[in-house]
Write a protein that holds these residues in place. Structure first.
Motif, PDB file in Angstrom:
ATOM      1  N   TYR A 578       0.816  -1.202   0.000  1.00 48.58           N
ATOM      2  CA  TYR A 578       0.000   0.000   0.000  1.00 48.58           C
ATOM      3  C   TYR A 578       0.863   1.272   0.000  1.00 48.58           C
ATOM      4  N   SER A 579       2.202   1.143  -0.066  1.00 48.93           N
ATOM      5  CA  SER A 579       3.068   2.322  -0.061  1.00 48.93           C
ATOM      6  C   SER A 579       3.046   3.001  -1.427  1.00 48.93           C
ATOM      7  N   PRO A 580       3.055   4.327  -1.451  1.00 50.07           N
ATOM      8  CA  PRO A 580       3.113   5.034  -2.743  1.00 50.07           C
ATOM      9  C   PRO A 580       4.394   4.683  -3.482  1.00 50.07           C
ATOM     10  N   PRO A 581       4.365   4.634  -4.815  1.00 49.70           N
ATOM     11  CA  PRO A 581       5.529   4.226  -5.607  1.00 49.70           C
ATOM     12  C   PRO A 581       6.756   5.104  -5.373  1.00 49.70           C
ATOM     13  N   ASP A 582       6.546   6.425  -5.117  1.00 51.92           N
ATOM     14  CA  ASP A 582       7.682   7.325  -4.972  1.00 51.92           C
ATOM     15  C   ASP A 582       8.149   7.452  -3.517  1.00 51.92           C
ATOM     16  N   THR A 583       7.628   6.592  -2.615  1.00 52.54           N
ATOM     17  CA  THR A 583       8.021   6.660  -1.210  1.00 52.54           C
ATOM     18  C   THR A 583       9.453   6.186  -1.044  1.00 52.54           C
ATOM     19  N   LYS A 584      10.270   7.007  -0.398  1.00 56.55           N
ATOM     20  CA  LYS A 584      11.643   6.624  -0.095  1.00 56.55           C
ATOM     21  C   LYS A 584      11.836   6.586   1.404  1.00 56.55           C
ATOM     22  N   VAL A 585      12.637   5.641   1.823  1.00 60.58           N
ATOM     23  CA  VAL A 585      12.869   5.504   3.254  1.00 60.58           C
ATOM     24  C   VAL A 585      13.903   6.526   3.714  1.00 60.58           C
ATOM     25  N   ILE A 586      15.063   6.521   3.091  1.00 54.25           N
ATOM     26  CA  ILE A 586      16.093   7.510   3.407  1.00 54.25           C
ATOM     27  C   ILE A 586      16.029   8.573   2.313  1.00 54.25           C
ATOM     28  N   LYS A 587      15.628   9.801   2.707  1.00 54.42           N
ATOM     29  CA  LYS A 587      15.312  10.838   1.715  1.00 54.42           C
ATOM     30  C   LYS A 587      16.521  11.705   1.401  1.00 54.42           C
ATOM     31  N   ASP A 588      16.445  12.330   0.243  1.00 55.90           N
ATOM     32  CA  ASP A 588      17.419  13.362  -0.118  1.00 55.90           C
ATOM     33  C   ASP A 588      16.977  14.680   0.505  1.00 55.90           C
ATOM     34  N   LEU A 589      17.886  15.356   1.197  1.00 54.60           N
ATOM     35  CA  LEU A 589      17.575  16.633   1.835  1.00 54.60           C
ATOM     36  C   LEU A 589      17.372  17.704   0.769  1.00 54.60           C
ATOM     37  N   THR A 590      16.320  18.538   0.951  1.00 60.68           N
ATOM     38  CA  THR A 590      16.024  19.627   0.009  1.00 60.68           C
ATOM     39  C   THR A 590      15.983  20.958   0.743  1.00 60.68           C
ATOM     40  N   GLU A 591      15.990  22.028  -0.010  1.00 60.13           N
ATOM     41  CA  GLU A 591      15.869  23.371   0.587  1.00 60.13           C
ATOM     42  C   GLU A 591      14.522  23.520   1.279  1.00 60.13           C
ATOM     43  N   ASP A 592      13.466  22.933   0.694  1.00 58.57           N
ATOM     44  CA  ASP A 592      12.135  23.024   1.310  1.00 58.57           C
ATOM     45  C   ASP A 592      12.125  22.373   2.681  1.00 58.57           C
ATOM     46  N   ASP A 593      12.859  21.266   2.824  1.00 57.59           N
ATOM     47  CA  ASP A 593      12.952  20.617   4.140  1.00 57.59           C
ATOM     48  C   ASP A 593      13.545  21.575   5.164  1.00 57.59           C
ATOM     49  N   ILE A 594      14.569  22.308   4.762  1.00 62.98           N
ATOM     50  CA  ILE A 594      15.239  23.240   5.684  1.00 62.98           C
ATOM     51  C   ILE A 594      14.303  24.398   6.027  1.00 62.98           C
ATOM     52  N   LYS A 595      13.596  24.937   5.029  1.00 65.79           N
ATOM     53  CA  LYS A 595      12.660  26.043   5.288  1.00 65.79           C
ATOM     54  C   LYS A 595      11.549  25.609   6.238  1.00 65.79           C
ATOM     55  N   LYS A 596      11.022  24.425   5.992  1.00 66.84           N
ATOM     56  CA  LYS A 596       9.940  23.908   6.847  1.00 66.84           C
ATOM     57  C   LYS A 596      10.428  23.742   8.290  1.00 66.84           C
ATOM     58  N   ALA A 597      11.623  23.264   8.442  1.00 68.23           N
ATOM     59  CA  ALA A 597      12.179  23.062   9.784  1.00 68.23           C
ATOM     60  C   ALA A 597      12.378  24.388  10.497  1.00 68.23           C
ATOM     61  N   LEU A 598      12.817  25.402   9.734  1.00 66.82           N
ATOM     62  CA  LEU A 598      12.988  26.734  10.340  1.00 66.82           C
ATOM     63  C   LEU A 598      11.660  27.279  10.842  1.00 66.82           C
ATOM     64  N   LYS A 599      10.601  27.059  10.054  1.00 63.24           N
ATOM     65  CA  LYS A 599       9.265  27.528  10.455  1.00 63.24           C
ATOM     66  C   LYS A 599       8.792  26.799  11.714  1.00 63.24           C
ATOM     67  N   GLU A 600       9.015  25.502  11.736  1.00 63.14           N
ATOM     68  CA  GLU A 600       8.642  24.703  12.917  1.00 63.14           C
ATOM     69  C   GLU A 600       9.436  25.131  14.140  1.00 63.14           C
ATOM     70  N   GLN A 601      10.711  25.483  13.911  1.00 66.21           N
ATOM     71  CA  GLN A 601      11.551  25.905  15.029  1.00 66.21           C
ATOM     72  C   GLN A 601      11.036  27.197  15.638  1.00 66.21           C
ATOM     73  N   GLU A 602      10.565  28.058  14.744  1.00 67.40           N
ATOM     74  CA  GLU A 602      10.013  29.324  15.221  1.00 67.40           C
ATOM     75  C   GLU A 602       8.833  29.079  16.150  1.00 67.40           C
ATOM     76  N   ALA A 603       7.994  28.092  15.778  1.00 69.32           N
ATOM     77  CA  ALA A 603       6.838  27.765  16.627  1.00 69.32           C
ATOM     78  C   ALA A 603       7.292  27.151  17.940  1.00 69.32           C
ATOM     79  N   ILE A 604       8.295  26.338  17.859  1.00 66.04           N
ATOM     80  CA  ILE A 604       8.771  25.651  19.060  1.00 66.04           C
ATOM     81  C   ILE A 604       9.403  26.619  20.045  1.00 66.04           C
ATOM     82  N   GLU A 605       9.991  27.705  19.523  1.00 71.26           N
ATOM     83  CA  GLU A 605      10.674  28.673  20.384  1.00 71.26           C
ATOM     84  C   GLU A 605       9.706  29.686  20.999  1.00 71.26           C
TER      85      GLU A 605
END
Length: 847
Positions: A578-605
């Motif tokens: 039932y896993s989507p075809p493009d699902t990867k276990v170990i992902k390639d890091l992207t700029e969007d991942d970093i931006k999203k994390a920064l936004k989450e960090q702002e909420a956490i702080e």
């Protein structure tokens, strides 16, 4: 000096001179009882073997003829004393110091099958003939010999003694054939005999010739090794080798003085020998002898077939038994002493010898450790103390060849062993050695086992410790080896679980690894990360310091390794169906991942000061964002105890002071009850403004998040600050007041200071009620009355009512119970169970 014939005639004359009424009758009855003491038709065979061994025979032959049995041996022929002994009951010419058959009763077992046994030995030829006497019921013909004038059997010079046993009935021949089969007349019968080296059995009608031969293969100061071969019609059918240990033991003074010892004529015996025999396999290793646990495992020179030992080896001693060898004497110091000496022999000689032997040392505990069962004598004096010794002593072999206690060992499979260095073992398992690969400890010896499978190793606490150690040592090569082993071992689609033993489609090893719950991947900073938390930073993005801990970056040297690449490929190929075809276990890091994390960090702080400065809209948005982080497990709400939530009145209030409104589909119905005026407490309800999609799953997730923040805690426990109890009781009282009003009564709620054992006074004309209200959030309730309430109940009786309001927080239902009906319940006390009061309730009311 008289001749053999005259000697026989003299014995016959002396026997007949006995007082017929007293001596002969008693003797005849005694013989009859002795015959019945032998449990099987084949019992007499054991007695002939025993007597032949005492006569120093080396060879014994048993011939089965159509109507008789003949037994030959090459031992010393009968002496006059032997003849006299066989003509008595319970007396023998043999002494227990030198012979194994001494009771003078064994030969009498022959009368189970024959009424006319004949003896040919040296110059003596005589028989015991039942048919020669008229009154056999009162004649002990079994001990009155008759000379044979017309001998009609011949035997070769090889044998010096022959017994001819004509059968009472021809049908007995089949029973005797059964008795000489291997399962009854085992080849191990020769094992502990002192002299007999060969037994031959022939049956002309069955065209059968069976021969058992014992030969000594070797001898040391500690043990001897014997070979026992069994041939059938000159074809080798079985061959066993046995190692035998023996010990000559001095009889203890208290054993000699025991009355049972004296009854069995053992008081003058100074020494006795005990022996233990262990079966050897084809490759010279010790073999668990399972038959020893059931039958033919205990010997008193000959096998005691009906006495189970419960042991995995054979034991021999001069045990005192019943005449037919069917039962071992109980509560007997002699037997207790012998069993204890066997245990001493095993501990003092067998085990030290085994531990010196290259092969025997490897599985000695498998053979020596026996579980409970078998005769209580052996359980008490051999098995239990031996188990205790094996559990506490150094009897297992470590991989360095030393003898070690079970508690000082670990057991590791060969493949898993390659993942540990000697230093690893010393650090992770201090003061323990590794069990030798060939050593087989009994399953009850608690050797610490390390999983044999690599998957289960990394799942274990020991594997977790090893992974942490290798990460701390920055041992990149070790991690490469680990993932190489994963790829090499698990190439099939399905993964076999060695512990739960099942094999399930779609539950492959690779699917398990995708969601593996422990950190096993080495990161760039030499930490450990779970597989599904890892990123590969192939774009070499710079990660801001404040969010570095959000990304577990796989170590660059590991990424370059071909086997690790194959590992990742396998993980991505072997997806759940039932896993989507493009699902990867170990992902390639992207700029969007970093931006999203920064936004989450702002909420956490977020801080209390920042929270107070936010507008109402910003607070709602921030709460929604925090909920999303909480659902992804990035955030713990315990750190945000300063948060407030919007209520339906527009106020922002601490969550623990709020109650769920009806829009959140909580398990209670408090807001509706308030609207129905069944609750008049100043409660505040959470605003539904937070819910964006009015679907059940969305509502449920908001409810879970708010519960974590503290909403509805006011109802959580009726024992905390009394608030929950107050709400339930208030709903119950208001329900009772409404019920009374609808019954055209005029109710009055009493204040705390006015209460005299009830909550409400209700009147209408001459009718008067005194009502005690009991509220519960459950659907059933045991009534608990105070001493004062119970006193008023007994005084007011039919004017006293108890209103139980059940399910108060959801759908209140009032149960009315009149006092006199409660008092009619058997054994009415201050606690009235639900199943009793429910049967006498007057009616139910649901507002």
């Amino acid at each position: 000096m008289i001749g053999p014939k005259e000697y026989i005639e003299n014995i016959k004359t002396e026997q007949l001179k006995s007082n017929k009424e007293f001596i002969l009758d008693s003797l005849s009855g005694a013989i009859d009882r002795l015959q019945k003491a032998f449990p099987r038709y084949g019992s007499f065979l054991m007695e002939f073997v025993q007597n032949a061994d005492d006569a120093k025979s080396q060879s014994l032959k048993i011939e089965i003829l159509p109507d008789s049995i003949r037994i030959f041996n090459d031992g010393d022929p009968f002496s006059e004393d032997d003849v006299k002994s066989i003509c008595k009951v319970g007396r023998s010419s043999k002494t227990p110091k030198d012979y194994i058959g001494y009771l003078g009763v064994g030969f009498k077992a022959v009368f189970l099958i024959s009424d006319c046994p004949e003896i040919y030995s040296g110059d003596f030829l005589f028989r015991f003939n039942k048919n020669a006497w008229d009154d056999t019921a009162h004649t002990p013909w079994q001990v009155i010999p008759q000379w044979i004038d017309d001998p009609h059997i011949e035997f070769s010079d090889k044998y010096r003694t022959a017994f001819n046993l004509p059968l009472k009935e021809i049908r007995l021949i089949e029973k005797l054939r059964e008795e000489v089969k291997p399962e009854h007349l085992s080849d191990r019968i020769l094992l502990f005999l002192r002299n007999i080296k060969a037994i031959e059995i022939t049956d002309s009608n069955q065209d059968l010739k069976r021969k058992i031969i014992k030969s000594e293969l070797s001898q040391t100061s500690d043990y001897e090794i014997y070979q026992i071969q069994e041939h059938e019609n000159d074809v080798l059918k079985n061959e066993d080798r046995w190692v035998i240990f023996r010990s000559s033991c001095t009889v203890l003074k208290e054993v000699k003085e025991d009355y049972v010892t004296k009854e069995w004529d053992r008081e003058n015996v100074d020494k006795r020998e005990v022996l233990v025999a262990f079966k050897l396999g084809d490759d010279d290793n010790l073999v668990v002898e399972r038959e020893g646990t059931a039958h033919i495992g205990v010997f008193s020179f000959l096998p005691l077939k009906e006495i189970p030992s419960g042991l995995n080896f054979l034991i021999q001693a001069d045990f005192l038994t019943s005449p037919g060898r069917g039962e071992i004497a109980r509560e007997c110091l002699w037997n207790n002493w012998l069993a204890n000496e066997i245990n001493s022999l095993i501990i003092s000689k067998c085990i030290p010898t085994f531990l010196k032997h290259e092969k025997w040392r490897m599985n000695l505990t498998e053979v020596l450790y026996s579980l409970e069962g078998g005769h209580e004598l052996f359980e008490d004096y051999i098995k239990e103390p031996l188990r205790e010794y094996l559990e506490k002593s150094p009897v297992l072999i470590a991989d360095d060849g030393s003898s070690v206690k079970a508690e000082e060992l670990i057991q590791i499979g060969k493949e898993v062993r390659t993942l540990f260095t000697e230093e690893d073992l010393q650090v992770i398992f201090p003061n323990r050695k590794v069990l030798h690969d060939h050593c087989k400890p009994h399953s009850n010896l608690k050797v610490k086992g390390i999983p044999k499978d690599i998957y289960w190793l990394i799942s274990s606490s020991e594997g977790e410790e090893l992974l942490k150690r290798k990460a701390e040592l920055k041992d990149i090569e070790w991690f490469k080896k680990l993932f190489s082993m994963f790829v090499g071992n698990y190439t099939c689609t399905y993964f076999y679980n060695h512990y739960s033993r099942y094999n399930v489609e779609h539950d492959s090893f690779w699917n398990r690894m995708r969601d593996f719950y422990k950190p096993i991947v080495l990161t760039e900073d030499y930490g450990l990360a779970k597989i599904n938390e890892c990123f590969i930073n192939s774009g070499r993005f710079k990660i801001p310091e404040q969010i570095k801990d959000k990304f577990k970056i796989v170590h660059s040297d590991l990424i370059k390794d071909e086997k690790f690449k194959e590992f990742i490929k396998k993980l991505n190929e072997e997806r759940y169906h039932y896993s989507p075809p493009d699902t990867k276990v170990i992902k390639d890091l992207t700029e969007d991942d970093i931006k999203k994390a920064l936004k989450e960090q702002e909420a956490i702080e977020l801080t209390p000061e920042k929270w107070e400065q936010l507008s109402e809209t910003e607070k709602v948005d921030k709460i929604k964002h925090l909920k999303n982080l909480w659902e992804t497990k990035y955030l713990s709400v315990q750190e945000y105890n300063f948060l407030t939530l919007k209520s339906k009145t527009g106020d922002w209030i601490k969550p623990e002071n709020l109650v769920f409104s009806k829009e959140y589909n909580a398990e209670h119905n408090i807001e509706n009850l308030t609207e129905k005026k069944l609750l008049d407490l100043p409660l505040k309800f959470v605003s539904p403004e937070f819910i964006e999609d009015n679907i059940e799953d969305e509502i449920r997730r908001w409810r879970k998040f708010f519960e974590e923040l503290g909403v509805d805690k006011i109802l959580e426990s009726e024992k905390k600050a009394g608030k929950g109890e107050k709400i339930v009781q208030r709903i119950a009282v208001l329900t009772a007041l409404k019920y009374e009003t609808e019954k055209k009564m005029v109710p009055k709620e009493l204040g705390e200071s006015e209460k005299l054992g009830y909550d409400i006074e209700s009147k209408s004309g001459s009718e008067e009620r005194f009502i005690e209200v009991k509220g519960t959030s459950d659907s059933s309730y045991d009534i608990f009355l105070t001493v004062n309430e119970f006193r008023v109940l007994r005084h007011k009786r039919d004017k006293y009512f108890i209103y139980v309001v059940s399910d108060a927080l959801r759908t209140p239902i009032l149960h009315s119970i009149q006092g006199d009906k409660l008092l009619k319940i058997e054994d009415t006390k201050i606690i009235i169970p639900f199943n009793k009061w429910k049967n006498v309730a007057n009616e139910e009311f649901q507002p």
